[in-house]
Design an enzyme around this catalytic site. Structure first.
Site, short mmCIF file in Angstrom:
data_model
loop_
_atom_site.label_atom_id
_atom_site.label_comp_id
_atom_site.label_asym_id
_atom_site.label_seq_id
_atom_site.Cartn_x
_atom_site.Cartn_y
_atom_site.Cartn_z
N ARG A 1 0.85 -1.16 0.01
CA ARG A 1 0.13 0.03 -0.10
C ARG A 1 0.89 1.38 -0.03
NH1 ARG A 1 -4.39 1.05 4.51
NH2 ARG A 1 -2.92 1.24 5.84
N ARG B 1 0.15 -4.55 14.21
CA ARG B 1 -1.20 -3.94 14.37
C ARG B 1 -2.13 -4.84 14.07
NH1 ARG B 1 -0.75 -0.29 9.34
NH2 ARG B 1 -2.69 0.43 9.66
P1 AMP Z 1 -5.56 3.66 10.91
O1 AMP Z 1 -5.29 4.38 9.88
O2 AMP Z 1 -7.23 3.55 10.96
O3 AMP Z 1 -4.97 2.16 10.48
O4 AMP Z 1 -5.13 4.25 12.06
C1 AMP Z 1 -3.70 4.47 12.23
C2 AMP Z 1 -3.19 4.39 13.49
O5 AMP Z 1 -3.82 5.61 14.40
C3 AMP Z 1 -3.62 3.36 14.64
O6 AMP Z 1 -2.71 2.15 14.30
C4 AMP Z 1 -3.58 3.87 15.92
O7 AMP Z 1 -2.15 4.15 16.38
C5 AMP Z 1 -4.40 5.27 15.54
N1 AMP Z 1 -5.72 5.27 15.61
C6 AMP Z 1 -6.59 5.55 14.87
N2 AMP Z 1 -7.85 5.42 15.18
C7 AMP Z 1 -7.87 4.71 16.50
C8 AMP Z 1 -8.69 4.58 17.63
N3 AMP Z 1 -10.07 4.59 17.25
N4 AMP Z 1 -8.19 4.18 18.84
C9 AMP Z 1 -6.92 4.22 18.95
N5 AMP Z 1 -6.04 4.46 18.10
C10 AMP Z 1 -6.31 4.76 16.86
#
Ligand code: AMP
Length: 218
Positions: free
Chosen positions: A127, A171
């Site tokens: 990605r 993750r």
């Molecule tokens: P994403 O783009 O949704 O994969 O989010 C990237 C990173 O942002 C995640 O790995 C977390 O570190 C943080 N993050 C995003 N949304 C949340 C959430 N609802 N709670 C906690 N951390 C979040």
């Protein structure tokens, strides 16, 4: 339409959320995008979140709950919203229930995208994302221009720091431990709409539209 998009990183929440947002005329709210913008702008929130994000860990619930409350109170959320990446823990889901109660709203459903783990790792490590407009690319199926720029806006297309294989694996473990309990949480409330997220984008899109229709949404 008030919908949660649930699924591990790389399951297609961002890709399908962007399309659903256009089709149904409601904002797709990605907490990951909001956090990345805060990190880039060097705000207080960004400074607090940065280290957790780079390590593949979740940002503390209290920060996320304040962030989503502020966002859902913006006027564009009145007709509805799609949540991409929130809630990610049971306390976040409970806080969202409380917030929706306060606003007099209820959820229509929780669209759960199922994708096998080896496919997720393949997707995330290939990605790329435009640093300017946020468009998502895939080096194999949907590459950027040869010079590494975005065909839409000319921005530089980059790899997210947390899309490197070791962090992707971390993750996925975090998802299993902290986010997958939400399947039971929303299942018990009869809100879950499972969709097979494996396959070409258009194919999955068709399944989503059909599943939403069958659930009486959209
Ligand atoms: P994403 O783009 O949704 O994969 O989010 C990237 C990173 O942002 C995640 O790995 C977390 O570190 C943080 N993050 C995003 N949304 C949340 C959430 N609802 N709670 C906690 N951390 C979040």
């Amino acid at each position: 339409m008030r919908l949660i998009l649930l699924g591990p990183p790389g399951s297609g929440k961002g890709t399908h959320g962007a399309w659903l947002s256009e089709r149904y005329g409601v904002p797709a709210i990605s907490t990951g995008d909001i956090l990345r913008a805060a990190v880039a702008a060097g705000t207080e929130l960004g400074q607090k979140a940065k280290d957790f994000m780079n390590r593949g860990l979740l940002v503390p619930d209290s920060l996320m709950i304040d962030l989503i409350e502020e966002r859902l109170r913006e006027p564009d959320c009145k007709p509805g919203f799609l949540l991409d990446g929130f809630p990610r823990t049971v306390p976040q889901a409970e806080a969202l229930d409380g917030l929706l109660d306060k606003l007099g709203w209820s959820l229509d459903g929780v669209l759960k995208l199922d994708v096998p783990e080896d496919e997720i790792i393949r997707r995330l490590t290939s990605r790329r994302v435009c640093s300017q407009c946020g468009r998502i690319f895939n080096l194999v199926t949907d590459p950027p221009l040869e010079d590494g720029r975005c065909p839409d806006c000319g921005g530089q297309v980059i790899q997210r720091d947390d899309d490197r294989e070791e962090t992707v694996r971390k993750r996925l473990r975090v998802y299993e431990e902290q986010t997958s309990p939400l399947v039971d949480y929303y299942g018990a409330r009869s809100l879950l709409i499972p969709v097979d997220g494996n396959g070409a984008v258009e194919e999955v899109r068709g399944r989503i539209v059909e599943a939403l229709r069958a659930a009486g949404i959209g």
